[in-house]
Write an enzyme that holds these catalytic residues in place. Sequence first.
Site, mmCIF file in Angstrom:
data_model
loop_
_atom_site.group_PDB
_atom_site.id
_atom_site.type_symbol
_atom_site.label_atom_id
_atom_site.label_comp_id
_atom_site.label_asym_id
_atom_site.label_seq_id
_atom_site.Cartn_x
_atom_site.Cartn_y
_atom_site.Cartn_z
ATOM 1 N N CYS A 78 53.007 44.559 35.640
ATOM 2 C CA CYS A 78 52.269 45.236 36.713
ATOM 3 C C CYS A 78 51.760 44.222 37.756
ATOM 4 O O CYS A 78 52.568 43.656 38.472
ATOM 5 C CB CYS A 78 51.172 46.094 36.116
ATOM 6 S SG CYS A 78 50.718 47.443 37.194
ATOM 7 N N HIS A 169 52.866 49.096 31.891
ATOM 8 C CA HIS A 169 52.009 48.342 30.957
ATOM 9 C C HIS A 169 52.515 48.511 29.523
ATOM 10 O O HIS A 169 52.058 49.413 28.821
ATOM 11 C CB HIS A 169 50.570 48.879 31.018
ATOM 12 C CG HIS A 169 49.795 48.426 32.207
ATOM 13 N ND1 HIS A 169 48.888 47.404 32.168
ATOM 14 C CD2 HIS A 169 49.801 48.867 33.488
ATOM 15 C CE1 HIS A 169 48.352 47.236 33.360
ATOM 16 N NE2 HIS A 169 48.887 48.114 34.178
ATOM 17 N N GLU A 171 51.811 46.971 26.938
ATOM 18 C CA GLU A 171 50.791 46.659 25.922
ATOM 19 C C GLU A 171 49.923 47.872 25.601
ATOM 20 O O GLU A 171 49.114 47.810 24.683
ATOM 21 C CB GLU A 171 49.935 45.468 26.390
ATOM 22 C CG GLU A 171 48.859 45.770 27.429
ATOM 23 C CD GLU A 171 49.382 45.983 28.851
ATOM 24 O OE1 GLU A 171 50.613 46.058 29.045
ATOM 25 O OE2 GLU A 171 48.547 46.107 29.766
HETATM 26 N N1 GLN Z 1 47.997 47.884 42.055
HETATM 27 C C1 GLN Z 1 47.712 46.630 41.435
HETATM 28 C C2 GLN Z 1 48.035 45.473 42.356
HETATM 29 O O1 GLN Z 1 48.636 45.662 43.365
HETATM 30 C C3 GLN Z 1 48.466 46.483 40.133
HETATM 31 C C4 GLN Z 1 47.978 47.512 39.158
HETATM 32 C C5 GLN Z 1 48.071 47.106 37.732
HETATM 33 O O2 GLN Z 1 48.274 45.935 37.376
HETATM 34 N N2 GLN Z 1 47.843 48.050 36.851
HETATM 35 O O3 GLN Z 1 47.661 44.372 42.066
#
Ligand code: GLN
Length: 194
Positions: A78, A169, A171
């Site tokens: 992410c 994610h 995890e």
């Molecule tokens: N939207 C977040 C970003 O741009 C990432 C979101 C996340 O890691 N769950 O950093």
Amino acid sequence: VNLGVLALQGAVREHLKMIESLGHHGLIIKKPEELSDVDGLILPGGESTTMGKLLNKYNFLPALNKFHQQKKPIFGTCAGLILLAKEINNSESVHLAFMDIKVERNAFGRQRESFEADLDILGFSSKFRAVFIRAPYIMEVGKGVDILSKFADKIVLAKEGHLLASAFHPELTEDTRVHQIFIEMVENRLKQLA
Ligand code: GLN
């Protein structure tokens, strides 16, 4: 193997739990010098802009560049995927720029801020339940990048040599298979060195 989780901000504890549940050692990484204790590193989810600033503030970039040059595996989930990208859509700045991918932040729109989806992942014999939280996606990949999964025509899991990146994610569920891909990358590198 010894795996680090970058712990400047974000979803650290769940990654550590998953590493331990697979019988490996998970180390919290708060200082650049701690990177020399680990064979692979997870960049967790969180907020990429904040994490990028903290990487600079705590002078992580030289040690991370060395880690990358040594081809020690790095897994960005992410926000961690955003840190790895060479290009971020509509943004002048990038963070680590290790991986030949172009990404878009918060890519699934407001209606779909957070959601779960069953993914087909290359090499898996059954679907993987994935949790997306204000997730980015990968818009374009360079030719050294393998696409491992797509959701709604968007690339959400990809690998380039020693680098792995997921928009979701892994995890946050009980399913350990994506972490196992990463652990295999770490083990294979160690075998090659032995
Ligand atoms: N939207 C977040 C970003 O741009 C990432 C979101 C996340 O890691 N769950 O950093």
